[in-house]
Design a protein around this motif. Structure first.
Motif, PDB file in Angstrom:
ATOM      1  N   ALA A 296      -8.650   1.211   0.700  1.00  0.00           N
ATOM      2  CA  ALA A 296      -9.221   2.320   1.491  1.00  0.00           C
ATOM      3  C   ALA A 296      -8.103   3.237   1.987  1.00  0.00           C
ATOM      4  O   ALA A 296      -8.204   4.472   1.910  1.00  0.00           O
ATOM      5  CB  ALA A 296     -10.034   1.770   2.664  1.00  0.00           C
ATOM      6  N   ALA A 297      -7.008   2.631   2.474  1.00  0.00           N
ATOM      7  CA  ALA A 297      -5.868   3.433   2.950  1.00  0.00           C
ATOM      8  C   ALA A 297      -5.216   4.183   1.793  1.00  0.00           C
ATOM      9  O   ALA A 297      -4.793   5.337   1.937  1.00  0.00           O
ATOM     10  CB  ALA A 297      -4.846   2.526   3.641  1.00  0.00           C
ATOM     11  N   LEU A 298      -5.147   3.530   0.614  1.00  0.00           N
ATOM     12  CA  LEU A 298      -4.552   4.178  -0.557  1.00  0.00           C
ATOM     13  C   LEU A 298      -5.393   5.381  -0.996  1.00  0.00           C
ATOM     14  O   LEU A 298      -4.855   6.460  -1.263  1.00  0.00           O
ATOM     15  CB  LEU A 298      -4.426   3.172  -1.707  1.00  0.00           C
ATOM     16  CG  LEU A 298      -3.839   3.708  -3.015  1.00  0.00           C
ATOM     17  CD1 LEU A 298      -2.407   4.212  -2.816  1.00  0.00           C
ATOM     18  CD2 LEU A 298      -3.867   2.642  -4.105  1.00  0.00           C
ATOM     19  N   ALA A 299      -6.718   5.204  -1.044  1.00  0.00           N
ATOM     20  CA  ALA A 299      -7.608   6.308  -1.443  1.00  0.00           C
ATOM     21  C   ALA A 299      -7.447   7.505  -0.507  1.00  0.00           C
ATOM     22  O   ALA A 299      -7.407   8.662  -0.951  1.00  0.00           O
ATOM     23  CB  ALA A 299      -9.056   5.830  -1.466  1.00  0.00           C
ATOM     24  N   LYS A 300      -7.328   7.219   0.795  1.00  0.00           N
ATOM     25  CA  LYS A 300      -7.150   8.311   1.773  1.00  0.00           C
ATOM     26  C   LYS A 300      -5.811   9.019   1.566  1.00  0.00           C
ATOM     27  O   LYS A 300      -5.694  10.234   1.684  1.00  0.00           O
ATOM     28  CB  LYS A 300      -7.227   7.757   3.196  1.00  0.00           C
ATOM     29  CG  LYS A 300      -8.645   7.455   3.668  1.00  0.00           C
ATOM     30  CD  LYS A 300      -8.675   7.152   5.166  1.00  0.00           C
ATOM     31  CE  LYS A 300     -10.094   6.946   5.665  1.00  0.00           C
ATOM     32  NZ  LYS A 300     -10.715   5.717   5.119  1.00  0.00           N
ATOM     33  N   ALA A 301      -4.781   8.223   1.249  1.00  0.00           N
ATOM     34  CA  ALA A 301      -3.433   8.792   1.100  1.00  0.00           C
ATOM     35  C   ALA A 301      -3.333   9.679  -0.135  1.00  0.00           C
ATOM     36  O   ALA A 301      -2.640  10.698  -0.123  1.00  0.00           O
ATOM     37  CB  ALA A 301      -2.388   7.671   1.040  1.00  0.00           C
ATOM     38  N   ILE A 302      -4.026   9.293  -1.232  1.00  0.00           N
ATOM     39  CA  ILE A 302      -3.850  10.035  -2.491  1.00  0.00           C
ATOM     40  C   ILE A 302      -5.046  10.950  -2.814  1.00  0.00           C
ATOM     41  O   ILE A 302      -5.000  11.705  -3.785  1.00  0.00           O
ATOM     42  CB  ILE A 302      -3.575   9.080  -3.686  1.00  0.00           C
ATOM     43  CG1 ILE A 302      -4.749   8.123  -3.920  1.00  0.00           C
ATOM     44  CG2 ILE A 302      -2.279   8.301  -3.462  1.00  0.00           C
ATOM     45  CD1 ILE A 302      -4.579   7.199  -5.128  1.00  0.00           C
ATOM     46  N   HIS A 303      -6.112  10.842  -2.000  1.00  0.00           N
ATOM     47  CA  HIS A 303      -7.301  11.711  -2.175  1.00  0.00           C
ATOM     48  C   HIS A 303      -7.959  11.544  -3.542  1.00  0.00           C
ATOM     49  O   HIS A 303      -8.425  12.517  -4.135  1.00  0.00           O
ATOM     50  CB  HIS A 303      -6.944  13.195  -1.933  1.00  0.00           C
ATOM     51  CG  HIS A 303      -6.196  13.427  -0.666  1.00  0.00           C
ATOM     52  ND1 HIS A 303      -6.769  13.251   0.576  1.00  0.00           N
ATOM     53  CD2 HIS A 303      -4.910  13.788  -0.436  1.00  0.00           C
ATOM     54  CE1 HIS A 303      -5.859  13.508   1.519  1.00  0.00           C
ATOM     55  NE2 HIS A 303      -4.731  13.829   0.930  1.00  0.00           N
ATOM     56  N   ILE A 304      -7.962  10.309  -4.056  1.00  0.00           N
ATOM     57  CA  ILE A 304      -8.615  10.000  -5.340  1.00  0.00           C
ATOM     58  C   ILE A 304      -9.403   8.704  -5.131  1.00  0.00           C
ATOM     59  O   ILE A 304      -8.910   7.794  -4.451  1.00  0.00           O
ATOM     60  CB  ILE A 304      -7.571   9.773  -6.464  1.00  0.00           C
ATOM     61  CG1 ILE A 304      -6.602  10.951  -6.585  1.00  0.00           C
ATOM     62  CG2 ILE A 304      -8.261   9.546  -7.815  1.00  0.00           C
ATOM     63  CD1 ILE A 304      -5.396  10.653  -7.480  1.00  0.00           C
ATOM     64  N   PRO A 305     -10.617   8.576  -5.713  1.00  0.00           N
ATOM     65  CA  PRO A 305     -11.324   7.293  -5.620  1.00  0.00           C
ATOM     66  C   PRO A 305     -10.496   6.168  -6.248  1.00  0.00           C
ATOM     67  O   PRO A 305      -9.865   6.360  -7.292  1.00  0.00           O
ATOM     68  CB  PRO A 305     -12.616   7.520  -6.426  1.00  0.00           C
ATOM     69  CG  PRO A 305     -12.778   8.993  -6.501  1.00  0.00           C
ATOM     70  CD  PRO A 305     -11.401   9.583  -6.455  1.00  0.00           C
TER      71      PRO A 305
ATOM     72  N   THR B 204       0.838  -1.213   0.000  1.00  0.00           N
ATOM     73  CA  THR B 204       0.000   0.000   0.000  1.00  0.00           C
ATOM     74  C   THR B 204       0.868   1.256   0.000  1.00  0.00           C
ATOM     75  O   THR B 204       0.637   2.185  -0.782  1.00  0.00           O
ATOM     76  CB  THR B 204      -0.935  -0.012   1.223  1.00  0.00           C
ATOM     77  OG1 THR B 204      -1.643  -1.260   1.255  1.00  0.00           O
ATOM     78  CG2 THR B 204      -1.935   1.134   1.160  1.00  0.00           C
ATOM     79  N   ILE B 205       1.888   1.267   0.850  1.00  0.00           N
ATOM     80  CA  ILE B 205       2.783   2.436   0.927  1.00  0.00           C
ATOM     81  C   ILE B 205       3.526   2.620  -0.398  1.00  0.00           C
ATOM     82  O   ILE B 205       3.648   3.732  -0.909  1.00  0.00           O
ATOM     83  CB  ILE B 205       3.772   2.276   2.116  1.00  0.00           C
ATOM     84  CG1 ILE B 205       3.011   2.406   3.446  1.00  0.00           C
ATOM     85  CG2 ILE B 205       4.896   3.314   2.036  1.00  0.00           C
ATOM     86  CD1 ILE B 205       3.794   1.921   4.655  1.00  0.00           C
ATOM     87  N   ALA B 206       4.009   1.506  -0.982  1.00  0.00           N
ATOM     88  CA  ALA B 206       4.739   1.588  -2.264  1.00  0.00           C
ATOM     89  C   ALA B 206       3.847   2.188  -3.357  1.00  0.00           C
ATOM     90  O   ALA B 206       4.293   3.010  -4.157  1.00  0.00           O
ATOM     91  CB  ALA B 206       5.233   0.208  -2.675  1.00  0.00           C
ATOM     92  N   HIS B 207       2.579   1.793  -3.384  1.00  0.00           N
ATOM     93  CA  HIS B 207       1.660   2.322  -4.397  1.00  0.00           C
ATOM     94  C   HIS B 207       1.340   3.794  -4.149  1.00  0.00           C
ATOM     95  O   HIS B 207       1.273   4.573  -5.104  1.00  0.00           O
ATOM     96  CB  HIS B 207       0.375   1.484  -4.440  1.00  0.00           C
ATOM     97  CG  HIS B 207       0.514   0.203  -5.202  1.00  0.00           C
ATOM     98  ND1 HIS B 207       1.222  -0.876  -4.716  1.00  0.00           N
ATOM     99  CD2 HIS B 207       0.059  -0.176  -6.429  1.00  0.00           C
ATOM    100  CE1 HIS B 207       1.181  -1.864  -5.608  1.00  0.00           C
ATOM    101  NE2 HIS B 207       0.487  -1.464  -6.660  1.00  0.00           N
ATOM    102  N   ALA B 208       1.157   4.171  -2.889  1.00  0.00           N
ATOM    103  CA  ALA B 208       0.899   5.591  -2.569  1.00  0.00           C
ATOM    104  C   ALA B 208       2.108   6.444  -2.978  1.00  0.00           C
ATOM    105  O   ALA B 208       1.951   7.528  -3.555  1.00  0.00           O
ATOM    106  CB  ALA B 208       0.602   5.751  -1.077  1.00  0.00           C
ATOM    107  N   GLU B 209       3.315   5.928  -2.709  1.00  0.00           N
ATOM    108  CA  GLU B 209       4.538   6.645  -3.102  1.00  0.00           C
ATOM    109  C   GLU B 209       4.644   6.731  -4.626  1.00  0.00           C
ATOM    110  O   GLU B 209       5.034   7.763  -5.173  1.00  0.00           O
ATOM    111  CB  GLU B 209       5.778   5.940  -2.545  1.00  0.00           C
ATOM    112  CG  GLU B 209       5.980   6.161  -1.053  1.00  0.00           C
ATOM    113  CD  GLU B 209       7.213   5.432  -0.534  1.00  0.00           C
ATOM    114  OE1 GLU B 209       7.956   4.830  -1.336  1.00  0.00           O
ATOM    115  OE2 GLU B 209       7.424   5.462   0.691  1.00  0.00           O
TER     116      GLU B 209
END
Length: 367
Positions: free
Chosen positions: A123-132, A76-81
C-alpha cells in the motif's frame, strides 16, 4: 489486451532489487522492455539478515515484531527508489505502466505450516509510485495447501514456447535456492526447488573471503570438491522427494563444511548445488533434451561446467545466449504474473506447487 507491466523481485541472496518491464497479455510476451537493478546497501543487507533470523519465530504471517518492522520499511523504500531510478533512467512516465508486480522479500517459507512471509508494504509502495501494485502472490497457494513456490514456471513456459524447439526443456534458475521448470509441449509443466543455489556458496564467500560471491566461479575452479561431503549432504530426505517440493534457505543451516582450504570449500558447495540439480532427472517423466540456466548461477563458469558434466548428453546453455536476460528473468516473471493475476489466470498448478487445483492469486494495492 497487452499490458505494460513492471516486475520487482528481491531474492533469497539479499543482493538488491531487480526491476524489469515487459509487454504481455499474461499468456505470451510481446516485448521485453528495459531492466534495472538497485543494490541493497550494507546496512539494508545487515537488517535483512537480522530479519531472517528473527522471522523463524513469527507467530503469524502479518506480525512484524522488532527488527522485522524496520526491515519491512527498508524493503519498501528500496523498492520505491528502484522504480523511481528505473523510470528516470529510461525516460518512462509513471502513467505508461499499467501494473507493478511486487514480490517483496521472503523472510520465512514454511508451507507445511501453511505459512509464507514476504515483507514489504504494498500500500505504501503504491502511494509512493502512483501505480497499482499487485503483491502477496504466494499466500493463496500456501493457504490452499500448495508449496507456494516456485512461481516463475508459467513465465518460463511462455519463454520456452517462443523457442520452437523439441522438448522436454528444463529452465533451471540458480538464485539463492535452485529451482527447475520442466516443459514438454502445452500439457506438461512441472516445477520444484532442487536444493541450494548460490546461498550457501555466497555465505561461505562472505565468511571466508569477505566477498559477496565467487565471481565467475574462479575460486571454485582452483579447488577440489569433497565428494564424500556432497554425498552425505545429499542424504537429506528432501532430495528423494518427487516434485513438486520447495525449500527455505535455512533448511541447509545445519550443514557445516569441515576444515578445508577456501578454494576446496567453494568447489564443494558448487558441486553440491550442481549435483542436487542433476538429482532431479530420475524424478522427471522423461530425460530433458536441453537445459537453460538463468539466475546468478548462469554467470558462474565453474557451475556451468559442472552442470554440463553431470547432465550430458543433454545440452546446457546460459539464458543470455537465447536473448533472455538472466538477471531480469525473475523480475519479468512477476510483471507477467501481475498481468495473469489481473485477468484471473492461474499462477500455480498441481504439478508446480502441489496445490489441489490451478490457483490464481495476488492482491492489488491501489495508489
Amino acid at each position: 489486451m497487452m499490458l505494460t507491466t513492471l516486475g520487482l523481485m528481491s531474492g533469497t541472496s539479499l543482493d538488491g532489487v531487480d526491476v524489469a518491464m515487459i509487454e504481455t497479455d499474461g499468456k505470451r510476451v510481446q516485448r521485453f522492455g528495459p531492466s534495472g537493478y538497485r543494490p541493497y546497501t550494507e546496512r539494508e543487507r545487515s537488517l535483512l539478515r537480522q530479519a531472517l533470523t528473527e522471522a523463524v519465530n513469527l507467530p503469524q504471517r502479518d506480525a512484524r515484531p522488532g527488527i522485522l518492522r524496520e526491515a519491512e520499511q527498508a524493503v519498501t523504500i528500496a523498492h520505491a527508489e528502484a522504480v523511481a531510478i528505473f523510470v528516470a533512467q529510461n525516460r518512462i512516465s509513471f502513467e505508461d505502466i499499467d501494473i507493478v508486480g511486487f514480490h517483496g522479500q521472503t523472510v520465512l517459507h514454511r508451507p507445511e505450516k501453511r505459512l509464507t512471509v514476504q515483507i514489504g508494504d504494498a500500500a505504501a509502495l503504491a502511494k509512493a509510485i502512483h501505480i497499482p501494485v499487485m503483491h502477496d502472490f504466494r499466500a493463496a497457494d500456501v493457504a490452499a495447501g500448495g508449496q507456494g513456490a516456485p512461481f516463475v514456471p508459467v513465465y518460463h513456459r511462455a519463454l520456452a514456447q517462443s523457442l520452437g524447439r523439441d522438448g522436454p526443456i528444463v529452465v533451471v534458475n540458480i538464485g539463492g535456492i535452485s529451482n527447475i521448470t520442466y516443459i514438454d509441449g502445452n500439457d506438461t509443466l512441472i516445477a520444484c526447488d532442487t536444493g541450494p543455489g548460490n546461498a550457501l556458496l555466497d555465505d561461505f564467500m562472505f565468511r571466508t573471503m569477505h566477498q559477496p560471491f565467487d565471481r565467475e566461479g574462479r575460486l571454485a575452479a582452483q579447488g577440489v570438491a569433497d565428494e564424500a561431503w556432497v554425498t552425505r549432504a545429499l542424504e537429506l530426505p528432501f532430495f528423494t522427494l518427487p516434485p513438486p517440493k520447495s525449500l527455505d534457505r535455512n533448511d541447509f543451516a545445519a550443514l557445516k563444511l569441515g576444515p578445508m582450504q577456501p578454494a576446496d570449500g567453494a568447489a564443494t558447495l558448487t558441486a553440491f548445488t550442481t549435483t542436487a540439480i542433476a538429482r532431479i532427472v530420475p524424478l522427471l517423466p522423461k530425460p530433458p533434451k536441453s537445459w537453460i540456466v538463468c539466475g546468478g548461477g548462469a554467470r558462474n563458469l565453474t557451475m556451468i561446467r559442472m552442470l554440463r558434466e553431470q547432465l550430458a548428453p543433454a545440452t546446457v546453455e546460459a539464458a543470455e545466449t537465447l536473448g533472455w536476460s538472466s538477471d531480469a528473468i525473475e523480475a519479468q516473471a512477476f510483471g507477467f504474473l501481475a498481468a495473469r493475476g489481473l485477468k484471473g489466470l492461474p499462477l500455480s498448478y498441481p504439478a508446480t506447487t502441489g496445490v489441489p487445483m490451478p490457483m490464481t492469486g495476488g492482491v492489488i494495492a491501489r495508489p
